[in-house]
Structures are given as structure tokens and as C-alpha cells.
Scaffold this motif. Structure first.
Motif, PDB file in Angstrom:
ATOM      1  N   THR A  84     109.107 -72.119  37.610  1.00 56.14           N
ATOM      2  CA  THR A  84     108.405 -71.069  38.293  1.00 56.14           C
ATOM      3  C   THR A  84     107.166 -71.658  39.059  1.00 56.14           C
ATOM      4  O   THR A  84     106.492 -70.939  39.896  1.00 56.14           O
ATOM      5  CB  THR A  84     108.012 -69.729  37.511  1.00 56.14           C
ATOM      6  N   THR A  85     106.835 -72.700  38.867  1.00 60.77           N
ATOM      7  CA  THR A  85     105.442 -73.394  39.253  1.00 60.77           C
ATOM      8  C   THR A  85     105.660 -73.850  40.611  1.00 60.77           C
ATOM      9  O   THR A  85     104.751 -74.308  41.306  1.00 60.77           O
ATOM     10  CB  THR A  85     104.851 -74.545  38.330  1.00 60.77           C
ATOM     11  N   ALA A  86     106.740 -74.284  41.002  1.00 61.08           N
ATOM     12  CA  ALA A  86     107.113 -75.004  42.333  1.00 61.08           C
ATOM     13  C   ALA A  86     106.436 -73.926  43.347  1.00 61.08           C
ATOM     14  O   ALA A  86     106.613 -72.913  43.246  1.00 61.08           O
ATOM     15  CB  ALA A  86     108.327 -75.270  42.752  1.00 61.08           C
ATOM     16  N   TYR A 102      95.766 -91.140  39.648  1.00 66.71           N
ATOM     17  CA  TYR A 102      95.920 -92.155  38.777  1.00 66.71           C
ATOM     18  C   TYR A 102      97.267 -92.273  38.110  1.00 66.71           C
ATOM     19  O   TYR A 102      98.252 -92.963  38.253  1.00 66.71           O
ATOM     20  CB  TYR A 102      94.902 -92.399  37.684  1.00 66.71           C
ATOM     21  N   GLU A 103      97.575 -91.030  37.432  1.00 64.27           N
ATOM     22  CA  GLU A 103      98.802 -90.629  36.792  1.00 64.27           C
ATOM     23  C   GLU A 103      99.820 -90.809  37.756  1.00 64.27           C
ATOM     24  O   GLU A 103     101.057 -91.448  37.664  1.00 64.27           O
ATOM     25  CB  GLU A 103      98.707 -89.245  36.083  1.00 64.27           C
ATOM     26  N   THR A 138      99.816 -87.496  50.697  1.00 64.82           N
ATOM     27  CA  THR A 138      99.149 -87.222  49.359  1.00 64.82           C
ATOM     28  C   THR A 138      99.910 -88.521  48.366  1.00 64.82           C
ATOM     29  O   THR A 138     100.835 -89.056  48.905  1.00 64.82           O
ATOM     30  CB  THR A 138      99.723 -85.812  48.273  1.00 64.82           C
ATOM     31  N   PRO A 139      99.250 -88.679  47.512  1.00 68.08           N
ATOM     32  CA  PRO A 139      99.773 -90.071  46.453  1.00 68.08           C
ATOM     33  C   PRO A 139     101.290 -89.784  46.212  1.00 68.08           C
ATOM     34  O   PRO A 139     101.891 -90.729  46.071  1.00 68.08           O
ATOM     35  CB  PRO A 139      98.865 -89.817  45.312  1.00 68.08           C
ATOM     36  N   TYR A 140     101.505 -88.420  46.017  1.00 65.09           N
ATOM     37  CA  TYR A 140     103.063 -88.287  45.688  1.00 65.09           C
ATOM     38  C   TYR A 140     103.808 -88.668  46.883  1.00 65.09           C
ATOM     39  O   TYR A 140     104.787 -89.378  46.813  1.00 65.09           O
ATOM     40  CB  TYR A 140     103.403 -86.752  45.556  1.00 65.09           C
ATOM     41  N   VAL A 181     106.394 -87.160  38.933  1.00 64.88           N
ATOM     42  CA  VAL A 181     105.328 -86.224  38.754  1.00 64.88           C
ATOM     43  C   VAL A 181     104.914 -85.309  39.962  1.00 64.88           C
ATOM     44  O   VAL A 181     105.191 -86.180  40.773  1.00 64.88           O
ATOM     45  CB  VAL A 181     104.062 -86.392  37.845  1.00 64.88           C
ATOM     46  N   SER A 182     104.833 -84.236  40.026  1.00 69.45           N
ATOM     47  CA  SER A 182     105.011 -83.324  41.206  1.00 69.45           C
ATOM     48  C   SER A 182     103.921 -83.555  42.138  1.00 69.45           C
ATOM     49  O   SER A 182     102.640 -84.179  41.925  1.00 69.45           O
ATOM     50  CB  SER A 182     105.183 -82.073  40.978  1.00 69.45           C
ATOM     51  N   ILE A 183     104.080 -82.982  43.535  1.00 65.42           N
ATOM     52  CA  ILE A 183     102.899 -83.263  44.502  1.00 65.42           C
ATOM     53  C   ILE A 183     101.423 -82.321  44.110  1.00 65.42           C
ATOM     54  O   ILE A 183     100.557 -83.105  44.199  1.00 65.42           O
ATOM     55  CB  ILE A 183     103.484 -82.643  45.869  1.00 65.42           C
ATOM     56  N   ASN A 184     101.486 -81.430  43.428  1.00 64.12           N
ATOM     57  CA  ASN A 184     100.411 -80.668  43.073  1.00 64.12           C
ATOM     58  C   ASN A 184      99.599 -81.548  42.096  1.00 64.12           C
ATOM     59  O   ASN A 184      98.442 -81.687  42.087  1.00 64.12           O
ATOM     60  CB  ASN A 184     100.411 -79.060  42.508  1.00 64.12           C
ATOM     61  N   LYS A 185     100.426 -82.038  40.819  1.00 68.00           N
ATOM     62  CA  LYS A 185      99.817 -82.903  39.878  1.00 68.00           C
ATOM     63  C   LYS A 185      99.361 -84.148  40.441  1.00 68.00           C
ATOM     64  O   LYS A 185      98.378 -84.727  39.974  1.00 68.00           O
ATOM     65  CB  LYS A 185     100.819 -83.248  38.901  1.00 68.00           C
ATOM     66  N   SER A 186      99.971 -84.774  41.749  1.00 66.25           N
ATOM     67  CA  SER A 186      99.050 -85.887  42.314  1.00 66.25           C
ATOM     68  C   SER A 186      98.036 -85.771  42.910  1.00 66.25           C
ATOM     69  O   SER A 186      97.387 -86.779  43.253  1.00 66.25           O
ATOM     70  CB  SER A 186     100.422 -86.534  43.378  1.00 66.25           C
TER      71      SER A 186
END
Ligand SMILES: NC(=O)c1ccc[n+]([C@@H]2O[C@H](COP(=O)([O-])OP(=O)(O)OC[C@H]3O[C@@H](n4cnc5c(N)ncnc54)[C@H](O)[C@@H]3O)[C@@H](O)[C@H]2O)c1
Length: 309
Positions: free
Chosen positions: A184-186, A93-94, A145-147, A83-88
Motif C-alpha cells: 500500500t506504500t506505492a 547511496y543505497e 531522481t537517482p531511481y 529499490v523504489s523511487i521514494n527510497k532513492s
């Protein structure tokens, strides 16, 4: 390479994964995609499955037992699911579950099955804010970051299984990947889209500050080629940068896109203080180790992207 070796590709239904799968099929490999289809392209995967050379295991890398069972009979592993850096940042936790525990499930199963090679999608973000350019593999790692922490941990886990079980691996620190099929979200893709959309409406791109912030844009087809080269390389147990070595500033990007769109326009600079981060890979080690150099210059890649959009 033995004919029809089967490659286990986690995240094989995603942006980079589908380009990797295409190149594997061209070279005569069979592919087993392991992907929970959270961001995967199901339609495209269904087409691939029809060829008879691709299987889809619709499962989650967080389930160690599922990963272990699905890997049975595979000769090598490419681990791309994440899962991506933004989500991290939004959900640590995820991020830790998928990007650390999930990666561990993949590497531990690979060691247990005694696969020939593991190729891992690491990231340039393991360096944090670089102290100098170009960024070299031996520079200090400072994942922020966690990512990014997970990517470094992944490399450390591979090293552990190499020492424990003789696992053979290559980790690829991808820089800023772009190209057909990207969502397009990156962050930088959204900059590309934003500029292109404005240009199409006859408006100039607007740049905050002097547009000195830079990225090392690398085309997804070059990235996929680096993955296949790593799968086949005689050298192993190393982390490699995968970029072009060229830092393209936001101002350069605007000019490249203006040219690609064919607009007679100049970007507007919006004077304000911006935090300038810059990125460029030292690409010598990838060249020496797996014989990789990029083939698609950013001007060409962006022009193709604009032509397709
Ligand atoms: N795109 C970039 O610029 C970039 C840069 C550096 C590193 N990377 C790394 O490259 C890899 C591929 O990135 P991408 O851009 O193709 O991303 P993507 O989101 O398009 O693809 C990731 C794939 O993994 C799958 N996935 C996610 N969580 C999963 C889970 N728990 N179990 C099974 N499958 C799961 C998704 O469904 C998706 O198909 C990632 O590891 C990413 O961190 C990408």
C-alpha cells in the motif's frame, strides 16, 4: 522454446515478480528467484519452492560474485530487483548501489554466461515530465531522481553488453502498475486505498484541484505477460513502453472507484493550485515488437481489486 528452460528472476519474490513467476510456471519454465527478501513474500515463495520448479537464492544483487555464481546454468534472465523511487530520494547511496551497481552485476554476469535473453524492468520515469502525450520511446529522456537515472543507465548498460558481447535484451518501461499483491506504500496505490477506505465509510473521495493529474494504470497481470512475451520475442535490443495508452485522471479514478464500490456519492473537489502532471504511453512499439496489447481495462482491474479487498 526448449522445454524446462531455467529463468533467473531477480526480485522474483516481489509484487510484479510473483506474477511473472506464476506465468512462467504456467508455460513450463523452471525459475530461479534471486531476491534478498527485503520486500519479498517469503510465505508465497516457500509454497512455490515446494512445487519443485522454483528455487530461491536468498542473496543481494550488490554482491557481484553471488550473482555470477547463482546464474550458472540459467538460460535467460529477468531483472526486476530494485529499490523504489521514494527510497532513492531518501537514500541516493543505497539507490545507486542497488539500482545501478546491482543491475550491472546482473547484466555483466548474463553477458559472461552467454544467456539467451535479458528482460529488464525499466520505468516510464526515464522520461521525466513529458513534453507531450502520449509518451513515445524516442522522446527526450530526462530522468529526475537517482531511481530514474538508474533505469536509464540500466538500458545503456544493456546496450553496452550487446555491443561488447552480443547480449540480447529488452527493456520494458512500465507505467503505473497496480493489482493484487501490491504494497500500500506505492504513491498511486495509496490514492486508490485512500479513496476506497473513504467510500467504505460512506465518505466521498476528496480531490485537490480539478483532479486533472493523470496516470496510465496498467494491471500487473498485463505487465507480467509483457515480460514473458519479451523473453520469447524474436526481436530484441530495444526499450518498450508498457501501458494502456489511456491517461486516467484522479477525478476519473474517483468515479471508477465509486462505481466499483457501488456508492451513491460524488467526489468533493478541494479548490487549490496543484501541479498537474499527466501520463500516457504510446503503446505502438510494444505491439509491433513483442505483440503486446493490454487486456485488462482499468475499470475491470479496479473493480476486481475492490472486490478482493
Ligand atoms: N510497481 C510499479 O509501478 C513499477 C513501475 C515501473 C517500474 N517498476 C519496476 O519493476 C520492478 C519490480 O517492482 P515491484 O513493484 O515488483 O517492486 P517490489 O519492491 O515489490 O519488488 C522488488 C523485489 O526486489 C527485491 N530486492 C530489492 N533490493 C534487492 C537487492 N539488493 N538484492 C536482491 N533483491 C532485492 C525485493 O526484496 C523485492 O522482492 C522494479 O525494478 C521496479 O523499479 C515498477
Amino acid at each position: 522454446m526448449p522445454q524446462k528452460e531455467t529463468v533467473f528472476v531477480t526480485g522474483g519474490a516481489g509484487f510484479i515478480g510473483l506474477h511473472v513467476v506464476d506465468q512462467l510456471l504456467e508455460k513450463g519454465y523452471k525459475v530461479r528467484i534471486f531476491d534478498n527478501m527485503f520486500r519479498g513474500d517469503r510465505e508465497r515463495v516457500n509454497e512455490l519452492v515446494k512445487t519443485g520448479n522454483v528455487e530461491l537464492i536468498d542473496q543481494d544483487i550488490r554482491y557481484g560474485g553471488a550473482v555470477h555464481a547463482a546464474m550458472k546454468g540459467c538460460d535467460s534472465v529477468i531483472h526486476l530487483a530494485a529499490v523504489s523511487i521514494n527510497k532513492s530520494v531518501a537514500d541516493s547511496y543505497e539507490s545507486v548501489d542497488i539500482n545501478i551497481a546491482g543491475a550491472h552485476n546482473v547484466f555483466a554476469a548474463a553477458a559472461d554466461h552467454g544467456v539467451r535473453r535479458v528482460v529488464f524492468a525499466s520505468s516510464a520515469s526515464v522520461y521525466g515530465d513529458p513534453e507531450k502525450l502520449p509518451m513515445h520511446e524516442d522522446d527526450r529522456l530526462h530522468p529526475l531522481t537517482p531511481y530514474c537515472i538508474a533505469k536509464r543507465t540500466g538500458e545503456d548498460l544493456l546496450d553496452y553488453y550487446q555491443r561488447k558481447s552480443g547480449l540480447s535484451w529488452i527493456a520494458l518501461r512500465f507505467f503505473n502498475v497496480y493489482g493484487p499483491g501490491q504494497k500500500t506504500t506505492a504513491y498511486y496505490t495509496s490514492v486508490i486505498n485512500h479513496f476506497v477506505n473513504r467510500l467504505r465509510n460512506g465518505q466521498p473521495p476528496v480531490i485537490d484541484g480539478a483532479g486533472e493529474q493523470s496516470m496510465d494504470f496498467i494491471h500487473v497481470k498485463d505487465i507480467a505477460r509483457s515480460v514473458v512475451l519479451s523473453l520469447e520475442s524474436e526481436k530484441d535490443n530495444v526499450a518498450l513502453n508498457v501501458g494502456t495508452g489511456i491517461d486516467t485522471s484522479i477525478a476519473d479514478l474517483a468515479r471508477i472507484l465509486i462505481k466499483a464500490v457501488g456508492a451513491d456519492i460524488e467526489p468533493i473537489f478541494n479548490p487549490r493550485d496543484v501541479l498537474v502532471s499527466r501520463r500516457a504511453a504510446d503503446i505502438r512499439r510494444a505491439q509491433e515488437t513483442i505483440g503486446f496489447t493490454y487486456e485488462i481495462p482499468v475499470e475491470q482491474g479496479m473493480a476486481e481489486l475492490v472486490a478482493q479487498a
